[in-house]
Design an enzyme around this catalytic site. Structure first.
Site, PDB file in Angstrom:
ATOM      1  N   GLN A  89      48.010  48.650  20.833  1.00 31.15           N
ATOM      2  CA  GLN A  89      47.792  47.228  21.096  1.00 31.15           C
ATOM      3  C   GLN A  89      47.100  46.568  19.910  1.00 31.15           C
ATOM      4  O   GLN A  89      46.003  46.962  19.511  1.00 31.15           O
ATOM      5  CB  GLN A  89      46.945  47.016  22.351  1.00 31.15           C
ATOM      6  N   CYS A  95      47.140  43.133  26.974  1.00 29.03           N
ATOM      7  CA  CYS A  95      47.121  44.413  27.687  1.00 29.03           C
ATOM      8  C   CYS A  95      47.960  44.378  28.952  1.00 29.03           C
ATOM      9  O   CYS A  95      48.484  45.410  29.382  1.00 29.03           O
ATOM     10  CB  CYS A  95      45.686  44.828  28.007  1.00 29.03           C
ATOM     11  N   HIS A 166      40.660  44.669  31.560  1.00 27.71           N
ATOM     12  CA  HIS A 166      41.692  45.333  30.756  1.00 27.71           C
ATOM     13  C   HIS A 166      42.653  46.107  31.653  1.00 27.71           C
ATOM     14  O   HIS A 166      42.246  46.692  32.654  1.00 27.71           O
ATOM     15  CB  HIS A 166      41.021  46.293  29.765  1.00 27.71           C
ATOM     16  N   ASP A 188      47.275  53.494  27.374  1.00 25.35           N
ATOM     17  CA  ASP A 188      46.402  52.349  27.106  1.00 25.35           C
ATOM     18  C   ASP A 188      46.495  52.066  25.618  1.00 25.35           C
ATOM     19  O   ASP A 188      46.168  52.924  24.793  1.00 25.35           O
ATOM     20  CB  ASP A 188      44.966  52.694  27.515  1.00 25.35           C
TER      21      ASP A 188
END
Length: 235
Positions: A89, A95, A166, A188
């Site tokens: 990211q 996200c 998040h 993630d």
């Protein structure tokens, strides 16, 4: 991070709006997981193809994240299937879109041909996670979809785009080590790569255990939300 998007609201309507615009065939959809105890998990449509978690970022959670990343770097982890689709990211507040791409791309959910997500996955073939991140920054495929979905939530679009919430995602992936079996993999974009979370026999139940132990068990916050990608309700 290179740019900033509007944060996605964590509810099934928003996630399904994004997914449908991105090209997910509506045979599957995101639904709320109302609790992580066994009785409430049985209410979630099965089979679950991915689990998306919204969690609060705190100084304590950031310290744990950095410690875990350092331990994985120094000690390693079980070898993960190389076909797991993961993106680094680099876009602030993206996200939600990252979690959705990770959830759908790592499931067997059907995508419409020539849809934005189908095109993006094709374009990412043989690219590194960093190259995929650059492609996400520069492609027009998702910025508008993200903005439309972010504006479709029940809450007003915030004027202050700073957020301490998040999204992360859990999927099942084959073991790439010795012996057969499935693994729970956390995806993630803020981490250094996919994270092995242990053996997977039931994705929803196993992800719920990880969420309780790694996230909720170390927090006093109530700002958690869990959703599962599974079969759409029949009319």
């Amino acid at each position: 991070m290179s740019s900033r998007w509007i944060p996605l609201e964590s509810n099934p309507d928003v996630l399904n709006s994004w997914s449908n615009k991105a090209g997910l065939v509506p045979l599957v959809q995101f639904d709320d997981v109302f609790g992580l105890d066994e009785a409430l998990l049985t209410m979630v449509p099965q089979p679950v193809k991915a689990v998306v978690l919204l969690f609060p970022i705190s100084p304590e959670s950031e310290a744990r994240r950095k410690q875990e990343d350092e331990e994985i770097l120094s000690k390693g982890q079980p070898t993960l299937d190389p076909t797991v689709f993961w993106i680094k990211q680099t876009i602030s507040n993206a996200c939600g879109t990252m979690g959705l791409i990770h959830a759908i791309a790592n499931s067997d959910a059907t995508l419409k041909p020539e849809s934005p997500l189908s095109k993006f996955i094709d374009q990412c073939t043989d690219k590194t996670p960093e190259e995929r991140a650059k492609l996400l920054e520069t492609t027009p495929l998702f910025a508008d979809i993200h903005a439309q979905a972010a504006s479709s939530g029940q809450s007003a679009v915030p004027t202050n785009l700073d957020t301490d919430l998040h999204f992360t995602c859990f999927v099942a992936a084959p073991s790439a080590g010795t012996g057969p079996g499935m693994r729970v993999v956390e995806l993630d974009g803020r981490r250094n790569g996919p994270i092995d979370r242990g053996e997977c026999t039931d994705l929803l139940a196993d992800a719920a255990k990880v969420i309780q132990e790694v996230y909720m068990g170390n927090s006093q916050s109530m700002q958690f939300n869990v959703m599962a990608l599974g079969p759409a309700a029949k009319d």
